[in-house]
Design a protein around this motif. Structure first.
Motif, PDB file in Angstrom:
ATOM      1  N   ASP A 119       0.831  -1.204   0.000  1.00 22.07           N
ATOM      2  CA  ASP A 119       0.000   0.000   0.000  1.00 22.07           C
ATOM      3  C   ASP A 119       0.865   1.253   0.000  1.00 22.07           C
ATOM      4  N   ALA A 120       1.928   1.236   0.812  1.00 23.17           N
ATOM      5  CA  ALA A 120       2.821   2.391   0.867  1.00 23.17           C
ATOM      6  C   ALA A 120       3.528   2.590  -0.471  1.00 23.17           C
ATOM      7  N   ARG A 121       3.940   1.506  -1.092  1.00 29.10           N
ATOM      8  CA  ARG A 121       4.617   1.617  -2.387  1.00 29.10           C
ATOM      9  C   ARG A 121       3.709   2.238  -3.441  1.00 29.10           C
ATOM     10  N   ARG A 122       2.424   1.967  -3.360  1.00 30.44           N
ATOM     11  CA  ARG A 122       1.487   2.549  -4.323  1.00 30.44           C
ATOM     12  C   ARG A 122       1.501   4.070  -4.231  1.00 30.44           C
ATOM     13  N   PHE A 123       1.593   4.594  -3.009  1.00 35.28           N
ATOM     14  CA  PHE A 123       1.618   6.046  -2.823  1.00 35.28           C
ATOM     15  C   PHE A 123       2.979   6.640  -3.199  1.00 35.28           C
ATOM     16  N   LEU A 124       4.021   5.828  -3.161  1.00 31.19           N
ATOM     17  CA  LEU A 124       5.361   6.307  -3.522  1.00 31.19           C
ATOM     18  C   LEU A 124       5.563   6.341  -5.034  1.00 31.19           C
ATOM     19  N   GLU A 125       4.818   5.501  -5.750  1.00 29.97           N
ATOM     20  CA  GLU A 125       5.030   5.314  -7.192  1.00 29.97           C
ATOM     21  C   GLU A 125       5.018   6.605  -8.007  1.00 29.97           C
ATOM     22  N   PRO A 126       4.096   7.559  -7.762  1.00 29.51           N
ATOM     23  CA  PRO A 126       4.100   8.777  -8.583  1.00 29.51           C
ATOM     24  C   PRO A 126       5.404   9.568  -8.507  1.00 29.51           C
ATOM     25  N   PHE A 127       6.141   9.437  -7.397  1.00 28.11           N
ATOM     26  CA  PHE A 127       7.367  10.210  -7.190  1.00 28.11           C
ATOM     27  C   PHE A 127       8.630   9.450  -7.597  1.00 28.11           C
ATOM     28  N   GLU A 171      -6.688   9.541  -5.428  1.00 29.35           N
ATOM     29  CA  GLU A 171      -6.799   9.538  -3.974  1.00 29.35           C
ATOM     30  C   GLU A 171      -7.078  10.942  -3.439  1.00 29.35           C
ATOM     31  N   ASN A 172      -7.561  10.982  -2.201  1.00 29.80           N
ATOM     32  CA  ASN A 172      -7.768  12.230  -1.487  1.00 29.80           C
ATOM     33  C   ASN A 172      -6.413  12.895  -1.221  1.00 29.80           C
ATOM     34  N   LEU A 173      -6.335  14.215  -1.417  1.00 34.70           N
ATOM     35  CA  LEU A 173      -5.074  14.936  -1.237  1.00 34.70           C
ATOM     36  C   LEU A 173      -4.531  14.793   0.180  1.00 34.70           C
ATOM     37  N   ASP A 174      -5.394  14.831   1.183  1.00 30.75           N
ATOM     38  CA  ASP A 174      -4.927  14.716   2.572  1.00 30.75           C
ATOM     39  C   ASP A 174      -4.252  13.374   2.820  1.00 30.75           C
ATOM     40  N   ARG A 175      -4.786  12.299   2.223  1.00 32.01           N
ATOM     41  CA  ARG A 175      -4.168  10.984   2.385  1.00 32.01           C
ATOM     42  C   ARG A 175      -2.788  10.957   1.748  1.00 32.01           C
ATOM     43  N   VAL A 176      -2.667  11.588   0.586  1.00 32.49           N
ATOM     44  CA  VAL A 176      -1.371  11.626  -0.092  1.00 32.49           C
ATOM     45  C   VAL A 176      -0.381  12.447   0.720  1.00 32.49           C
ATOM     46  N   LEU A 177      -0.816  13.566   1.247  1.00 31.74           N
ATOM     47  CA  LEU A 177       0.076  14.410   2.050  1.00 31.74           C
ATOM     48  C   LEU A 177       0.574  13.680   3.297  1.00 31.74           C
ATOM     49  N   ARG A 215       1.058  10.482   3.550  1.00 30.01           N
ATOM     50  CA  ARG A 215       2.077   9.543   3.084  1.00 30.01           C
ATOM     51  C   ARG A 215       3.366  10.277   2.741  1.00 30.01           C
ATOM     52  N   VAL A 216       3.247  11.430   2.109  1.00 27.52           N
ATOM     53  CA  VAL A 216       4.429  12.211   1.738  1.00 27.52           C
ATOM     54  C   VAL A 216       5.238  12.568   2.980  1.00 27.52           C
ATOM     55  N   ARG A 217       4.548  12.975   4.041  1.00 28.13           N
ATOM     56  CA  ARG A 217       5.248  13.327   5.280  1.00 28.13           C
ATOM     57  C   ARG A 217       5.997  12.123   5.846  1.00 28.13           C
ATOM     58  N   ARG A 218       5.383  10.955   5.750  1.00 28.78           N
ATOM     59  CA  ARG A 218       6.051   9.746   6.237  1.00 28.78           C
ATOM     60  C   ARG A 218       7.251   9.406   5.363  1.00 28.78           C
ATOM     61  N   PHE A 219       7.093   9.516   4.048  1.00 25.68           N
ATOM     62  CA  PHE A 219       8.216   9.235   3.148  1.00 25.68           C
ATOM     63  C   PHE A 219       9.386  10.179   3.407  1.00 25.68           C
ATOM     64  N   LEU A 220       9.092  11.434   3.712  1.00 25.83           N
ATOM     65  CA  LEU A 220      10.143  12.398   4.030  1.00 25.83           C
ATOM     66  C   LEU A 220      10.855  12.020   5.320  1.00 25.83           C
ATOM     67  N   ARG A 221      10.067  11.586   6.342  1.00 24.69           N
ATOM     68  CA  ARG A 221      10.652  11.236   7.640  1.00 24.69           C
ATOM     69  C   ARG A 221      11.634  10.079   7.528  1.00 24.69           C
ATOM     70  N   VAL A 222      11.314   9.086   6.697  1.00 24.32           N
ATOM     71  CA  VAL A 222      12.177   7.904   6.600  1.00 24.32           C
ATOM     72  C   VAL A 222      13.236   8.051   5.508  1.00 24.32           C
ATOM     73  N   GLY A 223      13.269   9.196   4.851  1.00 20.45           N
ATOM     74  CA  GLY A 223      14.334   9.463   3.902  1.00 20.45           C
ATOM     75  C   GLY A 223      14.150   8.892   2.518  1.00 20.45           C
ATOM     76  N   LEU A 224      12.904   8.609   2.126  1.00 21.82           N
ATOM     77  CA  LEU A 224      12.657   8.077   0.785  1.00 21.82           C
ATOM     78  C   LEU A 224      12.343   9.173  -0.222  1.00 21.82           C
ATOM     79  N   LEU A 225      11.866  10.317   0.263  1.00 28.59           N
ATOM     80  CA  LEU A 225      11.534  11.455  -0.598  1.00 28.59           C
ATOM     81  C   LEU A 225      12.385  12.653  -0.213  1.00 28.59           C
ATOM     82  N   CYS A 226      12.592  13.527  -1.180  1.00 27.64           N
ATOM     83  CA  CYS A 226      13.203  14.821  -0.899  1.00 27.64           C
ATOM     84  C   CYS A 226      12.402  15.902  -1.618  1.00 27.64           C
ATOM     85  N   ILE A 227      12.477  17.121  -1.118  1.00 26.01           N
ATOM     86  CA  ILE A 227      11.828  18.256  -1.768  1.00 26.01           C
ATOM     87  C   ILE A 227      12.784  18.776  -2.830  1.00 26.01           C
ATOM     88  N   THR A 228      12.328  18.792  -4.074  1.00 26.40           N
ATOM     89  CA  THR A 228      13.198  19.223  -5.178  1.00 26.40           C
ATOM     90  C   THR A 228      13.130  20.726  -5.415  1.00 26.40           C
TER      91      THR A 228
END
Length: 211
Positions: A16-24, A40-46, A48-61
């Protein structure tokens, strides 16, 4: 990127988490872009984005100025990830493999059963059960049906496009490899299409070994 952090590995091991990571993955997207991509609902995506940032999988470009808050764009920190089994919390690779697919398998089975029941009801069939019988080739047959004689004609043009079956057959190695290639070719042919109803397709092949 080889993932060594346990928190990042836990996220990537979750389908489920990977599905939300896929667009990035390997490209820059805003949270709103990702929500549109996923339906998906924007709040749900946000969240997930916050969690991805916390664990170091996403960065702000970058951030795009606008009235109010700037629009942030994100991208995965690598174009691909490898999660070693040792970085996960699973007791064995087998338990990881089973957990990966068990939830999807349950979801698929529930969807098939609901569609079949609705189709049966629309045809006036309200009693469901299972037939156990011997096929013309001598093998054992066991399938769900709407009565002893009432097969559910799923190939009828108006029937839902569903299929859920297991087949057991004796194959030599060469024939099994041919079937493997056909299944993977079929998955490649229909996989990744966009613009219609989303379907879950499960293709599997494995030798039956003694426990």
């Amino acid at each position: 990127m080889v993932v060594k952090d346990a928190n990042a590995a836990r996220v990537l091991a979750d389908p489920d988490a990977r599905r939300f990571l896929e667009p990035f993955l390997g490209r820059e997207r805003s949270a709103r872009d990702a929500a549109h991509d996923l339906g998906e609902n924007l709040d749900r995506v946000l969240a997930r984005v916050r969690r991805f940032l916390r664990v170091g999988l996403l960065c702000i470009t970058r951030q795009e100025p606008r009235a109010g808050r700037a629009v942030k764009f994100y991208r995965t920190v690598a174009d691909g990830f490898f999660i070693p089994y040792g970085a996960t919390e699973f007791e064995s690779f087998e338990s990881w493999f089973v957990a990966e697919f068990a939830r999807r398998e349950e979801s698929l089975a529930l969807s098939v059963s609901k569609e079949a029941l609705a189709w049966g009801a629309s045809r006036g069939h309200h009693t469901v059960g299972k037939r156990v019988f011997r096929r013309a080739d001598g093998s054992l047959g066991a399938d769900f049906a709407f009565g002893p004689q009432d097969e559910l004609d799923l190939l009828h043009p108006a029937a839902p496009a569903i299929a859920y079956t297991f087949a057991f057959t004796d194959l030599d190695h060469e024939s099994a490899k041919d079937l493997q290639r056909e299944l993977l070719t079929l998955a490649e042919k229909y996989g990744g299409r966009r613009g219609g109803q989303l379907y879950s397709v499960r293709l599997a092949l494995a030798p039956v070994r003694p426990e």
